[in-house]
Design a protein around this motif. Structure first.
Motif, PDB file in Angstrom:
ATOM      1  N   GLN A 236      -8.942 -13.479   6.361  1.00 47.33           N
ATOM      2  CA  GLN A 236      -7.449 -12.321   6.588  1.00 47.33           C
ATOM      3  C   GLN A 236      -6.782 -12.726   5.678  1.00 47.33           C
ATOM      4  O   GLN A 236      -6.136 -11.885   5.037  1.00 47.33           O
ATOM      5  N   HIS A 237      -6.400 -13.954   5.365  1.00 46.49           N
ATOM      6  CA  HIS A 237      -5.227 -14.699   4.385  1.00 46.49           C
ATOM      7  C   HIS A 237      -5.795 -14.058   3.225  1.00 46.49           C
ATOM      8  O   HIS A 237      -4.848 -13.490   2.370  1.00 46.49           O
ATOM      9  N   GLU A 238      -7.010 -14.195   2.621  1.00 51.00           N
ATOM     10  CA  GLU A 238      -7.383 -13.760   1.269  1.00 51.00           C
ATOM     11  C   GLU A 238      -7.209 -12.492   1.253  1.00 51.00           C
ATOM     12  O   GLU A 238      -6.788 -11.849   0.130  1.00 51.00           O
ATOM     13  N   GLU A 239      -7.643 -11.481   2.173  1.00 45.07           N
ATOM     14  CA  GLU A 239      -7.110 -10.124   2.150  1.00 45.07           C
ATOM     15  C   GLU A 239      -5.803  -9.546   1.915  1.00 45.07           C
ATOM     16  O   GLU A 239      -5.507  -8.947   1.289  1.00 45.07           O
ATOM     17  N   ILE A 240      -4.962 -10.547   2.737  1.00 46.86           N
ATOM     18  CA  ILE A 240      -3.498 -10.208   2.772  1.00 46.86           C
ATOM     19  C   ILE A 240      -3.066 -10.466   1.237  1.00 46.86           C
ATOM     20  O   ILE A 240      -2.331  -9.763   0.761  1.00 46.86           O
ATOM     21  N   VAL A 241      -3.539 -11.556   0.608  1.00 43.07           N
ATOM     22  CA  VAL A 241      -2.890 -12.080  -0.740  1.00 43.07           C
ATOM     23  C   VAL A 241      -3.574 -11.052  -1.570  1.00 43.07           C
ATOM     24  O   VAL A 241      -2.781 -10.729  -2.547  1.00 43.07           O
ATOM     25  N   HIS A 242      -4.659 -10.504  -1.457  1.00 40.96           N
ATOM     26  CA  HIS A 242      -5.341  -9.669  -2.338  1.00 40.96           C
ATOM     27  C   HIS A 242      -4.520  -8.237  -2.283  1.00 40.96           C
ATOM     28  O   HIS A 242      -4.238  -7.743  -3.495  1.00 40.96           O
ATOM     29  N   LEU A 243      -4.237  -7.985  -1.122  1.00 46.35           N
ATOM     30  CA  LEU A 243      -3.504  -6.483  -1.047  1.00 46.35           C
ATOM     31  C   LEU A 243      -2.076  -6.556  -1.437  1.00 46.35           C
ATOM     32  O   LEU A 243      -1.679  -5.658  -2.033  1.00 46.35           O
ATOM     33  N   ARG A 244      -1.538  -7.593  -1.166  1.00 50.59           N
ATOM     34  CA  ARG A 244      -0.129  -7.949  -2.035  1.00 50.59           C
ATOM     35  C   ARG A 244      -0.351  -7.933  -3.447  1.00 50.59           C
ATOM     36  O   ARG A 244       0.547  -7.371  -4.062  1.00 50.59           O
ATOM     37  N   GLU A 245      -1.222  -8.478  -3.962  1.00 54.95           N
ATOM     38  CA  GLU A 245      -1.200  -8.632  -5.175  1.00 54.95           C
ATOM     39  C   GLU A 245      -1.505  -7.303  -5.791  1.00 54.95           C
ATOM     40  O   GLU A 245      -0.950  -6.665  -6.981  1.00 54.95           O
ATOM     41  N   THR A 246      -2.390  -6.509  -5.284  1.00 52.12           N
ATOM     42  CA  THR A 246      -2.679  -5.321  -5.568  1.00 52.12           C
ATOM     43  C   THR A 246      -1.364  -4.004  -5.432  1.00 52.12           C
ATOM     44  O   THR A 246      -1.072  -3.408  -6.411  1.00 52.12           O
ATOM     45  N   ALA A 247      -0.553  -4.261  -4.380  1.00 50.18           N
ATOM     46  CA  ALA A 247       0.549  -3.550  -4.188  1.00 50.18           C
ATOM     47  C   ALA A 247       1.561  -3.858  -5.234  1.00 50.18           C
ATOM     48  O   ALA A 247       2.276  -3.224  -5.788  1.00 50.18           O
ATOM     49  N   ALA A 248       1.773  -5.138  -5.617  1.00 49.15           N
ATOM     50  CA  ALA A 248       2.897  -5.682  -6.748  1.00 49.15           C
ATOM     51  C   ALA A 248       2.280  -4.970  -8.133  1.00 49.15           C
ATOM     52  O   ALA A 248       3.145  -4.586  -8.742  1.00 49.15           O
ATOM     53  N   GLY A 249       0.943  -4.869  -8.285  1.00 54.71           N
ATOM     54  CA  GLY A 249       0.509  -4.424  -9.609  1.00 54.71           C
ATOM     55  C   GLY A 249       0.522  -2.954  -9.801  1.00 54.71           C
ATOM     56  O   GLY A 249       0.546  -2.401 -10.989  1.00 54.71           O
ATOM     57  N   THR A 250       0.751  -2.195  -8.771  1.00 59.61           N
ATOM     58  CA  THR A 250       0.777  -0.457  -8.888  1.00 59.61           C
ATOM     59  C   THR A 250       2.145  -0.439  -8.662  1.00 59.61           C
ATOM     60  O   THR A 250       2.991  -0.510  -7.796  1.00 59.61           O
ATOM     61  N   GLY A 251       2.557   0.871  -9.424  1.00 60.62           N
ATOM     62  CA  GLY A 251       3.972   1.372  -8.944  1.00 60.62           C
ATOM     63  C   GLY A 251       4.072   2.533  -8.254  1.00 60.62           C
ATOM     64  O   GLY A 251       4.945   3.201  -7.880  1.00 60.62           O
ATOM     65  N   ARG A 252       2.720   2.777  -7.579  1.00 58.88           N
ATOM     66  CA  ARG A 252       2.894   3.990  -6.724  1.00 58.88           C
ATOM     67  C   ARG A 252       3.172   3.610  -5.392  1.00 58.88           C
ATOM     68  O   ARG A 252       3.406   4.636  -4.406  1.00 58.88           O
ATOM     69  N   VAL A 253       3.493   2.355  -5.032  1.00 61.64           N
ATOM     70  CA  VAL A 253       3.901   1.943  -3.614  1.00 61.64           C
ATOM     71  C   VAL A 253       5.392   1.889  -3.843  1.00 61.64           C
ATOM     72  O   VAL A 253       5.999   1.069  -4.409  1.00 61.64           O
ATOM     73  N   THR A 254       5.719   2.389  -2.664  1.00 62.90           N
ATOM     74  CA  THR A 254       7.301   2.610  -2.347  1.00 62.90           C
ATOM     75  C   THR A 254       7.386   1.735  -1.140  1.00 62.90           C
ATOM     76  O   THR A 254       6.968   1.744  -0.234  1.00 62.90           O
ATOM     77  N   ARG A 255       8.531   0.754  -1.584  1.00 66.46           N
ATOM     78  CA  ARG A 255       8.896  -0.072  -0.417  1.00 66.46           C
ATOM     79  C   ARG A 255       9.852   0.732   0.535  1.00 66.46           C
ATOM     80  O   ARG A 255      10.856   1.446  -0.051  1.00 66.46           O
ATOM     81  N   LEU A 256       9.566   0.430   1.861  1.00 67.88           N
ATOM     82  CA  LEU A 256      10.778   1.302   2.568  1.00 67.88           C
ATOM     83  C   LEU A 256      11.900   0.257   2.787  1.00 67.88           C
ATOM     84  O   LEU A 256      11.860  -0.885   2.596  1.00 67.88           O
ATOM     85  N   PRO A 257      13.100   0.987   2.783  1.00 69.83           N
ATOM     86  CA  PRO A 257      14.261   0.046   3.120  1.00 69.83           C
ATOM     87  C   PRO A 257      14.033  -0.725   4.515  1.00 69.83           C
ATOM     88  O   PRO A 257      13.557  -0.318   5.462  1.00 69.83           O
ATOM     89  N   ALA A 258      14.645  -1.702   4.507  1.00 63.70           N
ATOM     90  CA  ALA A 258      14.850  -2.686   5.865  1.00 63.70           C
ATOM     91  C   ALA A 258      15.272  -1.804   6.761  1.00 63.70           C
ATOM     92  O   ALA A 258      16.224  -1.081   6.700  1.00 63.70           O
ATOM     93  N   ALA A 259      14.945  -2.105   8.221  1.00 61.09           N
ATOM     94  CA  ALA A 259      15.252  -1.453   9.501  1.00 61.09           C
ATOM     95  C   ALA A 259      16.753  -1.553   9.428  1.00 61.09           C
ATOM     96  O   ALA A 259      17.305  -2.852   9.239  1.00 61.09           O
ATOM     97  N   ARG A 260      17.617  -0.781  10.045  1.00 64.39           N
ATOM     98  CA  ARG A 260      19.130  -1.071  10.305  1.00 64.39           C
ATOM     99  C   ARG A 260      18.977  -1.834  11.649  1.00 64.39           C
ATOM    100  O   ARG A 260      18.268  -1.527  12.489  1.00 64.39           O
ATOM    101  N   SER A 261      20.109  -2.202  11.914  1.00 69.64           N
ATOM    102  CA  SER A 261      20.428  -3.017  13.113  1.00 69.64           C
ATOM    103  C   SER A 261      20.829  -2.019  14.388  1.00 69.64           C
ATOM    104  O   SER A 261      20.742  -2.191  15.389  1.00 69.64           O
ATOM    105  N   ALA A 262      21.059  -0.732  13.949  1.00 71.11           N
ATOM    106  CA  ALA A 262      21.496   0.243  14.842  1.00 71.11           C
ATOM    107  C   ALA A 262      20.265   0.991  15.695  1.00 71.11           C
ATOM    108  O   ALA A 262      19.284   0.855  14.955  1.00 71.11           O
ATOM    109  N   THR A 263      20.518   1.288  16.758  1.00 72.98           N
ATOM    110  CA  THR A 263      19.403   1.610  17.825  1.00 72.98           C
ATOM    111  C   THR A 263      19.165   3.255  17.204  1.00 72.98           C
ATOM    112  O   THR A 263      20.111   3.909  16.781  1.00 72.98           O
ATOM    113  N   PHE A 264      17.963   3.474  17.335  1.00 73.74           N
ATOM    114  CA  PHE A 264      17.450   4.925  17.011  1.00 73.74           C
ATOM    115  C   PHE A 264      17.562   5.658  18.218  1.00 73.74           C
ATOM    116  O   PHE A 264      17.300   5.138  19.514  1.00 73.74           O
ATOM    117  N   GLY A 265      17.678   6.992  18.268  1.00 71.57           N
ATOM    118  CA  GLY A 265      17.448   7.821  19.217  1.00 71.57           C
ATOM    119  C   GLY A 265      18.689   8.082  20.153  1.00 71.57           C
ATOM    120  O   GLY A 265      18.677   8.589  21.008  1.00 71.57           O
TER     121      GLY A 265
END
Length: 153
Positions: free
Chosen positions: A121-150
């Protein structure tokens, strides 16, 4: 040397008294519940209990009574009872040891499997991170706000 009828009767009485003591568990130090100790306790020559000797019938009676006690689950000789108890305890401990060893083996195998899965699982996570870092199509979501939703104002 021949003995008189009175001496023979006296010897038989001593043998029977010694027999009763031994069968009650009154074993002398260094003795057992056997013919040798019976002869010693009755002060009679042990050879008189064998073959066609005068007290052979008493030996048979003694052996029959010892066997009857054993069949009833009683052991007149405290040492024999202790030996039987210790043998049973050893058998139980050997069984517990075998079960413990089996449990240890099973847990060791389980641990190996878990470590192998975690490594994969660790190797898979490392591989996925490397893959995600190498492609520009992955958009990182902004960090969650501390305000409550809803919540509505």
């Amino acid at each position: 040397m021949r003995i008189s009828a009175a001496q023979r009767t006296e010897n038989e009485n001593r043998i029977r008294a010694a027999m009763d003591r031994l069968l009650r568990g009154e074993i002398p130090p260094g003795g057992k519940c056997d013919i040798k100790t019976l002869a010693s306790e009755a002060a009679v020559d042990r050879t008189a209990f064998y073959g066609s000797r005068p007290y052979a019938h008493l030996r048979l009676e003694f052996e029959r009574r010892v066997q009857a006690l054993r069949d009833a689950g009683e052991i007149p000789d405290p040492r024999e009872a202790q030996i039987a108890r210790l043998k049973a305890e050893v058998a139980k401990l050997k069984e517990r040891l075998a079960q413990s060893e089996q449990t240890i083996d099973e847990l060791t195998d389980f641990r190996s499997q878990v470590l192998a899965r975690l490594t994969a699982q660790h190797e898979e996570i490392v591989h996925l991170r490397e893959t995600a870092a190498g492609t520009g199509r992955v958009t990182r979501l902004p960090a969650a706000r501390s305000a409550t939703f809803g919540s509505c104002s």
